[in-house]
Each structure stands twice: as C-alpha cells, then as structure tokens.
Design an enzyme around this catalytic site. Structure first.
Site, PDB file in Angstrom:
ATOM      1  N   ARG A  12       4.655  10.651 -20.015  1.00 10.99           N
ATOM      2  CA  ARG A  12       5.087   9.510 -19.008  1.00 10.99           C
ATOM      3  C   ARG A  12       3.990   9.024 -17.990  1.00 10.99           C
ATOM      4  NH1 ARG A  12      10.920  12.125 -18.195  1.00 10.99           N
ATOM      5  NH2 ARG A  12       9.702  14.054 -18.812  1.00 10.99           N
TER       6      ARG A  12
ATOM      7  N   THR B 251      11.437  23.494 -22.777  1.00 11.93           N
ATOM      8  CA  THR B 251      11.633  24.479 -21.827  1.00 11.93           C
ATOM      9  C   THR B 251      12.370  25.556 -22.103  1.00 11.93           C
ATOM     10  OG1 THR B 251      13.695  23.059 -21.035  1.00 11.93           O
ATOM     11  CG2 THR B 251      11.631  22.351 -20.108  1.00 11.93           C
TER      12      THR B 251
ATOM     13  N   ASN C  86      20.178  18.567 -11.980  1.00 10.54           N
ATOM     14  CA  ASN C  86      19.585  19.781 -12.250  1.00 10.54           C
ATOM     15  C   ASN C  86      18.188  19.756 -11.615  1.00 10.54           C
ATOM     16  OD1 ASN C  86      18.363  22.273 -13.261  1.00 10.54           O
ATOM     17  ND2 ASN C  86      18.200  21.428 -15.420  1.00 10.54           N
TER      18      ASN C  86
ATOM     19  N   ASN D  94       7.204  12.748 -12.892  1.00  7.20           N
ATOM     20  CA  ASN D  94       7.105  12.545 -14.373  1.00  7.20           C
ATOM     21  C   ASN D  94       6.401  11.332 -14.413  1.00  7.20           C
ATOM     22  OD1 ASN D  94       8.731  14.558 -15.432  1.00  7.20           O
ATOM     23  ND2 ASN D  94      10.549  13.512 -14.675  1.00  7.20           N
TER      24      ASN D  94
HETATM   25  C1  UD1 Z   1      13.849  18.896 -17.136  1.00 11.07           C
HETATM   26  C2  UD1 Z   1      15.413  19.427 -17.123  1.00 11.07           C
HETATM   27  C3  UD1 Z   1      16.309  18.422 -16.446  1.00 11.07           C
HETATM   28  C4  UD1 Z   1      16.017  18.494 -15.041  1.00 11.07           C
HETATM   29  C5  UD1 Z   1      14.352  18.209 -14.916  1.00 11.07           C
HETATM   30  C6  UD1 Z   1      14.103  18.352 -13.358  1.00 11.07           C
HETATM   31  C7  UD1 Z   1      15.215  20.216 -19.561  1.00 11.07           C
HETATM   32  C8  UD1 Z   1      15.860  20.071 -21.169  1.00 11.07           C
HETATM   33  N1  UD1 Z   1      15.554  19.159 -18.798  1.00 11.07           N
HETATM   34  O1  UD1 Z   1      13.880  17.499 -17.745  1.00 11.07           O
HETATM   35  O2  UD1 Z   1      17.774  18.895 -16.872  1.00 11.07           O
HETATM   36  O3  UD1 Z   1      16.889  17.492 -14.292  1.00 11.07           O
HETATM   37  O4  UD1 Z   1      13.473  18.985 -15.637  1.00 11.07           O
HETATM   38  O5  UD1 Z   1      12.750  17.769 -13.115  1.00 11.07           O
HETATM   39  O6  UD1 Z   1      14.790  21.453 -19.168  1.00 11.07           O
HETATM   40  N2  UD1 Z   1       7.404  22.523 -20.086  1.00 11.07           N
HETATM   41  C9  UD1 Z   1       6.694  23.289 -20.848  1.00 11.07           C
HETATM   42  N3  UD1 Z   1       7.017  23.569 -22.180  1.00 11.07           N
HETATM   43  C10 UD1 Z   1       7.534  22.588 -23.074  1.00 11.07           C
HETATM   44  C11 UD1 Z   1       8.178  21.634 -22.473  1.00 11.07           C
HETATM   45  C12 UD1 Z   1       8.215  21.349 -21.027  1.00 11.07           C
HETATM   46  O7  UD1 Z   1       6.076  24.069 -20.081  1.00 11.07           O
HETATM   47  O8  UD1 Z   1       7.736  22.797 -24.165  1.00 11.07           O
HETATM   48  C13 UD1 Z   1       7.412  22.304 -18.989  1.00 11.07           C
HETATM   49  C14 UD1 Z   1       6.728  20.956 -18.374  1.00 11.07           C
HETATM   50  O9  UD1 Z   1       5.142  21.102 -18.337  1.00 11.07           O
HETATM   51  C15 UD1 Z   1       7.316  20.678 -16.990  1.00 11.07           C
HETATM   52  C16 UD1 Z   1       8.639  21.368 -17.258  1.00 11.07           C
HETATM   53  O10 UD1 Z   1       8.458  22.195 -18.282  1.00 11.07           O
HETATM   54  O11 UD1 Z   1       6.506  21.356 -15.987  1.00 11.07           O
HETATM   55  C17 UD1 Z   1       9.896  20.350 -17.276  1.00 11.07           C
HETATM   56  O12 UD1 Z   1       9.805  19.714 -18.291  1.00 11.07           O
HETATM   57  P1  UD1 Z   1       9.686  18.154 -18.474  1.00 11.07           P
HETATM   58  O13 UD1 Z   1       9.600  17.554 -19.745  1.00 11.07           O
HETATM   59  O14 UD1 Z   1       9.329  17.384 -17.277  1.00 11.07           O
HETATM   60  O15 UD1 Z   1      11.564  18.156 -18.329  1.00 11.07           O
HETATM   61  P2  UD1 Z   1      12.208  16.765 -17.857  1.00 11.07           P
HETATM   62  O16 UD1 Z   1      12.332  15.830 -18.779  1.00 11.07           O
HETATM   63  O17 UD1 Z   1      11.985  16.331 -16.408  1.00 11.07           O
HETATM   64 CA    CA Z   2       9.897  16.859 -15.250  1.00  5.55          CA
END
Ligand code: UD1
Ligand code: CA
Length: 492
Positions: A18, A82, A173, A231
């Site tokens: 994003r 995640t 969350n 984001n």
């Molecule tokens: C996530 C949460 C959401 C919460 C939000 C808060 C999940 C599914 N959702 O959504 O409930 O409200 O954060 O900010 O967890 N990452 C990895 N590996 C992956 C995917 C992501 O390391 O395979 C890391 C990303 O780099 C990031 C973090 O995990 O730092 C969160 O991922 P992101 O895609 O930003 O999740 P949100 O959509 O924000």
């Molecule tokens: Ca996030």
C-alpha cells in the site's frame, strides 16, 4: 520482573504494497528513524532473552539497516502471512522461553512501558494469549476485537471479513500480542489459508485457542496513538506528527521555549539545554546538541551541529556538522558545514559560507565571504567579500591567517598561502604570496586617474546629440553615436 523467560518477535517480512514503494515498508522513515529501528529500540529495553526479527522482502537491505542493533533475524520466504511469519521463528526461540511478545515492525510508536504492562497482565491472568487492543475513532482497515457475552475475546475479524453487525466495533487489534508459547505453537501448526489473500493469519490462531477452551484476553492501550500502524504514506505522516509532538514535549520539559511548536521539527537524538529559545520553522536534525541559553531564529536548519551556551543563530542559517563555541553568532543566511569551528565569541554574518575552517576567538566575517580549509587566528577581521581560493582544480589547499589580521574587502587569498600575525591585506587584493607578520600585502593593479575625462565625455555626447541640418538628422545620429568622446577616448 524477570524477562529471561521472554522472547520478542518483530514481523518485518512484508512488502508494504500500500506504500507503492521500491523500499521495504519497515525501512520507511517516520519520526526521524526507519520504522523498524523505533520498534527494536522499544523492545531492547525489555531485556528479553532473545529478539527475533522476521525478514523477507528486501531481506538484505533490512538486515543491513538493523545490523548495529545486534538482534537476530529469521528469513520468511515466501511470505505466507502473519501466522506463518511467527511459525518460522520457532527454531530461533530457545525451548526454555515460555512467553513471546509479538509485534509488527510497522507500528513504531509503541513504548517499552506498554509492552511491559502487556506481559505483566498476561502473566497475572494466566491467559494463553493477551492482545493489546485500542479504541480508534476510525477503525477502518484494522482487524476488530469480537468479545463474547462475558467480555472475553472470542475472535479477531479482519476488516475485509467483517459481518454487517460487526462494522460498528471500534476496538481494534493492534497486532501486538503476548503468547504462552506452549499453547500457541499447536494452533499455528493447524492454521489454514481461509481468506481472500490465501495467507495464514495469526489472528485466526485466536479463534483456534478459544475453540480449545483457552483463555484469551485483550488489554486496551492507554494511548491509542501507540498502536498506529503505517500501511500508507498518510499513515507515515500521521505517525510522524505524533513522534515530533512527543519529542517537542520532552524538549520543552527540559526547559526550552519553542514558539509555534507545531512548525518545529526535532530529530529523536537531539539535545537542547535549558533557557534556549527556538523560533518557528526551525529544524534540528541528526545528533545536534545545543547548550543552554541559545537562540535559534526562524528558518534555520541545524544538522549534527554542536552549539555551546549563549549561541545566537540568526534567521535562515544552515549549520551542518559544525561546532559553535560559547557566545558565537551566525547569520542571517550563513552556511557552516563540514567541520567548521567557531571559537568563543566569533561571528559570521550574512551570506558567509564556512567549510572545514577554524575561526579563532572574536574573529569576525560579517558579509559575503567563502572561507574554506582556513585557519584564522583570534581577533582577526575578514572584510566583506573575502574568498579563500582553496581549490586549484585538483587539490584543496589551506589558507592560514594569523592573529589580529585585517583582510580588506573583496580580497582573494589564493591557497596555499599564509598571512602573518598583525598583517594587513589591502582591499581588492589577490594574494598569491605569503604576507609576513605586521606587513601590508597589496596585490592589485595601481589606480590611474585621468583628470577631466568624464566632463569631456559629457561635452562630446551633448554635441553629438544636437541636430546639424534639418532633414539629415537620422543619418548624423547613427554616425555620432558610435564615435568616441574626443580627448578622453583613448584606451590604455
Ligand atoms: C494486521 C492484523 C490486523 C491488525 C493490524 C494492525 C493480521 C492478519 N491482521 O493487519 O488484525 O489490526 O495488523 O496493524 O495479522 N508480515 C510478515 N510476513 C507476512 C505478512 C506480514 O512479516 O507474511 C509483517 C508485515 O511486514 C507487517 C506485519 O507483519 O510488519 C503486519 O502485516 P500487515 O500486512 O501490515 O498486516 P495488516 O493488514 O496491517
Ligand atoms: Ca499493518
């Protein structure tokens, strides 16, 4: 509280789609640092047994950026969500560790105290998972906390999966959790990618824990700002606003006056002494250190600058990697850079650039000068428009000026060159040879005065402008306008 039973896991493998950027999300800056650095700093103060950062997208760049912190990295390749990200850290966490705080690398405002309180609450209730939640005015984009009738957490529902009657939930969350690892690992192993992104969502582990009858708690962050995630570019800007406000508040707490504080930008490592006054639209960057009772006037930018006490920086001055001693004054519109050093009470004025030079006590250079690679002794006056010609096209050469020297205006000092103590340089000189102490150096063409030249020219022009004969005006005008004035017209 003992924290040897604690590991911290920071998720930083995602791409940050994003942001529409070539740079990995956690390397984007907000509040004067890359996002990931803020998060690591907050976690380091917890003194956990292990800090593990999950990397993936631009792994090499992220590793390089966090190398100094000494934290451990684990590669997640490919990035399958995640839940998967947490799963890949299992090998890196010593078996004796019972608890893990898990947090995203893109929520940089989190404070150590809040994480410590989360761990405390988790241990007190004996829960399998404790979620840090927050109530947001605008919860769009976040996963929502769904609570059962008894108030305990029953699930986290991602924004895209919300049912109509869940849309009104404002408790979100934060993606910051504390887990009891013996309960978490089995749930992670049974996660399935049942969502639009075909990812393993950590949030689904909450519902799985509940199905097993485990206790899941959520504690609300006292300050909702702390959990803001980045984001989008707009998120980065909103988080930056909070960081800058926090820093200004800390600086003001230390006894500093800031006028129109919301226009002043201060990097996290900057230190400012009491009774210093900062005017609107000032930037204090890098490792700048400012002593007590200084004044930084409007529009000035200081980066890695050191200012002792009672320094006055007048409007629109730039000071980079330079040292201003007690009682010095610079500006308006001064530029000091690359190791410029002003000793006590020295002054640099309008449109003066100083590079890699030392100006001794009480030295004055008030107007329109360039001083590069120069050493200038105490009490010396540098006239307006003086230039040290330090560069010969190949090398930078030094200029050494002694104490109590007077350099006349518009002089060029062709380096390498020395001007001895107590010497004078005549205005307009081009100095190519050393000037001995107490001598006068003159390096310019001698002046020649031509008596009556100007008056004669005026007479000649007046005569030429008179029409000679009616009708011949046009021709005669063009003829005389090119003519030189009589007598005075000869050039040397
Ligand atoms: C996530 C949460 C959401 C919460 C939000 C808060 C999940 C599914 N959702 O959504 O409930 O409200 O954060 O900010 O967890 N990452 C990895 N590996 C992956 C995917 C992501 O390391 O395979 C890391 C990303 O780099 C990031 C973090 O995990 O730092 C969160 O991922 P992101 O895609 O930003 O999740 P949100 O959509 O924000
Ligand atoms: Ca996030």
């Amino acid at each position: 509280m003992s924290t040897s039973d604690l590991a911290v896991v920071i998720l930083a493998a995602g791409k940050g789609t994003r942001l529409k950027s070539n740079l990995a999300k956690v390397l984007h800056r907000s509040g004067g640092r890359p996002l990931i650095e803020h998060v690591i700093r907050a976690c380091q103060s917890l003194k956990a047994r292990e800090i593990v950062v999950v990397i993936g997208h631009q792994a090499a760049e992220v590793t390089a950026a966090i190398a100094v912190s000494g934290v451990r990295t684990v590669l997640q390749q490919p990035q399958r969500g995640t839940g998967h990200a947490m799963l890949v850290t299992r090998r890196a966490i010593p078996p004796s560790v019972k608890f893990a705080i898990l947090l995203p690398g893109d929520a940089p405002l989190i404070r150590t105290e809040t994480l410590a309180a989360l761990l405390r609450a988790h241990k007190e209730t004996g829960a399998a998972a404790t979620i840090l939640s927050a109530e947001l005015e605008n919860p769009a984009g976040y996963g929502r906390i769904v609570r059962g009738d008894d108030g305990s957490v029953s699930a986290i529902v991602e924004d895209s999966a919300l049912a109509q009657d869940q849309r009104g939930i404002r408790e979100i969350n934060s993606s910051i959790y504390c887990f009891s690892l013996d309960k978490l690992w089995p749930c992670l192993a049974s996660l399935r990618p049942q969502n639009v992104h075909k990812e393993l969502y950590l949030t689904d582990a909450i519902a799985l824990l509940r199905q097993k009858g485990e206790n899941v708690q959520a504690v609300m962050a006292a300050d909702a700002d702390e959990v803001l995630g980045c984001n989008t570019r707009a998120d980065l800007a909103a988080v930056d606003v909070v960081f800058r406000r926090r820093k200004r508040a800390a600086i003001m707490d230390a006894g500093v006056t800031i006028e129109l504080p919301e226009t002043v930008l201060i990097d996290p490592e900057v230190i400012v002494g009491a009774d210093t006054r900062i005017e609107p639209c000032v930037q204090l960057l890098g490792k700048t250190r400012i002593g007590a009772a200084c004044t930084i006037r409007t529009g000035s930018v200081l980066s890695d600058a050191v200012l002792e006490e009672n320094v006055l920086v007048k409007p629109h001055s730039i000071v980079v990697s330079s040292h201003l001693s007690r009682g010095t004054q610079v500006g308006p519109f001064a530029h000091l850079r690359d190791g410029a050093r002003l000793e006590k009470n020295a002054r640099v004025g309008n449109f003066v650039e100083v590079k890699k030079s030392v100006l001794g006590e009480d030295v004055k250079s008030m107007h329109l000068s360039y001083l590069g690679d120069a050493r200038i002794g105490a009490g010396t006056n540098i006239g307006a428009g003086t230039i040290t010609c330090n560069y010969d096209g190949v090398n930078k050469n030094p200029t050494t000026i002694g104490k109590r020297v007077f350099i006349g205006s518009n002089s060029a000092l062709v380096a390498p060159v020395r001007v001895g103590d107590g010497a004078y340089v005549a205005a307009g000189s081009t100095i190519t040879n050393n000037v001995p102490p107490d001598a006068l150096g003159i390096g310019r063409g001698p002046q020649v005065n031509k008596p009556g030249w100007a008056a004669a020219r005026r007479r000649a022009m007046a005569a030429a402008a008179k029409p000679t004969k009616p009708g011949s005006r046009k021709k005669s005008k063009s003829a005389v306008s090119r003519r030189k004035p009589r007598k005075a017209g000869r050039r040397r």
